[in-house]
Scaffold this motif. Sequence first.
Motif, PDB file in Angstrom:
ATOM      1  N   SER A  32       0.816  -1.218   0.000  1.00  0.00           N
ATOM      2  CA  SER A  32       0.000   0.000   0.000  1.00  0.00           C
ATOM      3  C   SER A  32       0.849   1.267   0.000  1.00  0.00           C
ATOM      4  O   SER A  32       0.484   2.270  -0.610  1.00  0.00           O
ATOM      5  N   HIS A  33       2.016   1.222   0.693  1.00  0.00           N
ATOM      6  CA  HIS A  33       2.830   2.441   0.702  1.00  0.00           C
ATOM      7  C   HIS A  33       3.480   2.699  -0.661  1.00  0.00           C
ATOM      8  O   HIS A  33       3.739   3.846  -1.019  1.00  0.00           O
ATOM      9  N   HIS A  34       3.712   1.635  -1.445  1.00  0.00           N
ATOM     10  CA  HIS A  34       4.213   1.846  -2.810  1.00  0.00           C
ATOM     11  C   HIS A  34       3.091   2.380  -3.707  1.00  0.00           C
ATOM     12  O   HIS A  34       3.346   3.193  -4.610  1.00  0.00           O
ATOM     13  N   LEU A  35       1.861   1.902  -3.485  1.00  0.00           N
ATOM     14  CA  LEU A  35       0.729   2.456  -4.236  1.00  0.00           C
ATOM     15  C   LEU A  35       0.562   3.938  -3.935  1.00  0.00           C
ATOM     16  O   LEU A  35       0.312   4.756  -4.832  1.00  0.00           O
ATOM     17  N   LEU A  36       0.703   4.289  -2.650  1.00  0.00           N
ATOM     18  CA  LEU A  36       0.584   5.701  -2.270  1.00  0.00           C
ATOM     19  C   LEU A  36       1.704   6.531  -2.892  1.00  0.00           C
ATOM     20  O   LEU A  36       1.477   7.660  -3.344  1.00  0.00           O
ATOM     21  N   ALA A  37       2.929   5.960  -2.934  1.00  0.00           N
ATOM     22  CA  ALA A  37       4.042   6.676  -3.560  1.00  0.00           C
ATOM     23  C   ALA A  37       3.787   6.894  -5.053  1.00  0.00           C
ATOM     24  O   ALA A  37       4.131   7.948  -5.605  1.00  0.00           O
ATOM     25  N   LEU A  38       3.173   5.901  -5.742  1.00  0.00           N
ATOM     26  CA  LEU A  38       2.837   6.067  -7.153  1.00  0.00           C
ATOM     27  C   LEU A  38       1.852   7.214  -7.348  1.00  0.00           C
ATOM     28  O   LEU A  38       2.037   8.066  -8.220  1.00  0.00           O
ATOM     29  N   GLU A  39       0.810   7.262  -6.536  1.00  0.00           N
ATOM     30  CA  GLU A  39      -0.197   8.306  -6.702  1.00  0.00           C
ATOM     31  C   GLU A  39       0.341   9.684  -6.353  1.00  0.00           C
ATOM     32  O   GLU A  39      -0.176  10.696  -6.818  1.00  0.00           O
ATOM     33  N   LEU A  40       1.370   9.759  -5.489  1.00  0.00           N
ATOM     34  CA  LEU A  40       1.968  11.052  -5.122  1.00  0.00           C
ATOM     35  C   LEU A  40       3.181  11.394  -5.982  1.00  0.00           C
ATOM     36  O   LEU A  40       3.871  12.380  -5.724  1.00  0.00           O
ATOM     37  N   ASP A  41       3.472  10.563  -7.011  1.00  0.00           N
ATOM     38  CA  ASP A  41       4.632  10.764  -7.905  1.00  0.00           C
ATOM     39  C   ASP A  41       5.938  10.768  -7.120  1.00  0.00           C
ATOM     40  O   ASP A  41       6.910  11.430  -7.515  1.00  0.00           O
ATOM     41  N   GLN A  42       5.992  10.021  -6.012  1.00  0.00           N
ATOM     42  CA  GLN A  42       7.210   9.898  -5.216  1.00  0.00           C
ATOM     43  C   GLN A  42       7.941   8.619  -5.652  1.00  0.00           C
ATOM     44  O   GLN A  42       8.037   7.646  -4.909  1.00  0.00           O
ATOM     45  N   PHE A  43       8.472   8.635  -6.884  1.00  0.00           N
ATOM     46  CA  PHE A  43       9.084   7.430  -7.435  1.00  0.00           C
ATOM     47  C   PHE A  43      10.392   7.063  -6.739  1.00  0.00           C
ATOM     48  O   PHE A  43      10.846   5.925  -6.832  1.00  0.00           O
ATOM     49  N   ASN A  44      11.016   8.019  -6.061  1.00  0.00           N
ATOM     50  CA  ASN A  44      12.274   7.722  -5.369  1.00  0.00           C
ATOM     51  C   ASN A  44      12.060   6.799  -4.165  1.00  0.00           C
ATOM     52  O   ASN A  44      13.034   6.265  -3.625  1.00  0.00           O
TER      53      ASN A  44
END
Length: 311
Positions: A32-44
């Motif tokens: 879920s935290h990777h999904l959240l990073a995708l939606e926030l454009d936090q690819f790093n």
Amino acid sequence: MSDKTIGETLRDARVRQGLTLEDIERKTDIPSHHLLALELDQFNLIPDDKILKYIQRYGETVNLHPIALKQYYREQIQDSESKAAVPVETEDSETAVVSEEVIFQEAVENNDDEIEPSFDKELTSEPEKQETFANRSRRHDDSYKAPSRWPIVLLSLVALLILIFVGYTVWHQLRGNQQTSQASKYWSVSSSSSQDETSVSTDSTASLSVEGSGNALTANLINASTPVEIVVSLSGAESTWFHVSNSGMNEDGITLNSATPSYTVTLPASTTTTTIALSTIQGVTVTVDGQSLDTSELTGSDLSYITLNIQ
């Protein structure tokens, strides 16, 4: 799609289909935290070898073309890198050399015009300077007065008084030691035991101070107990993800929801600093060493970070 980022496109498609992040996680096996990073454009925050795979799985789940999404991701990354580049303008070397030669030639011509008059002026004014100096020297000799001896006398008196005071103090100390040397052997044992019984213990109370704003805070914990415990709890939010560095926690972090509304992390005794990453701060409570951490200054919409220094 060109007006939105990859994260906004994925999030809008999920919302249109009435899906939650937990639904996407269940269908794609993406944390879920990777999904959240995708939606926030936090690819790093996502490993490089998994970004394109996650975009493809997410796109297929929300009925978006995966190949178009991956191509748009590459264009977005290239566009952000191109904006970071700054062109550097260079000056033509031959023009710079010619300009320097012209400036140097003008300076030489101007100096040639001024050297000779200045030199003559110095020669003609030298006798006047010598006469003025001689007159000032004579006036100085006539008005010279011997320095006063009063400061020396005062300093001598002060030094004498200091010596007398030191001598009296040493004599008084020696006399007191002689008078108490015989009596000390009778009460030395009882005095030492009494001191042990009446020794004062200092009570050190831990204090927690916070500074910073936006999406980053710095918290300083003084007189911390051992070990330090960090408790993250839901206090209104439906779910959140968090991670605590230098704690032995798995890099996937912890996701809190209705089934697990609170989680306690115990730091190793040697830990002096740690970083708490939170996907959601609204409706989330953080407690450090039994004290509530003030997160009211965290106003960022992306991931929030709290750096904790332990003393």
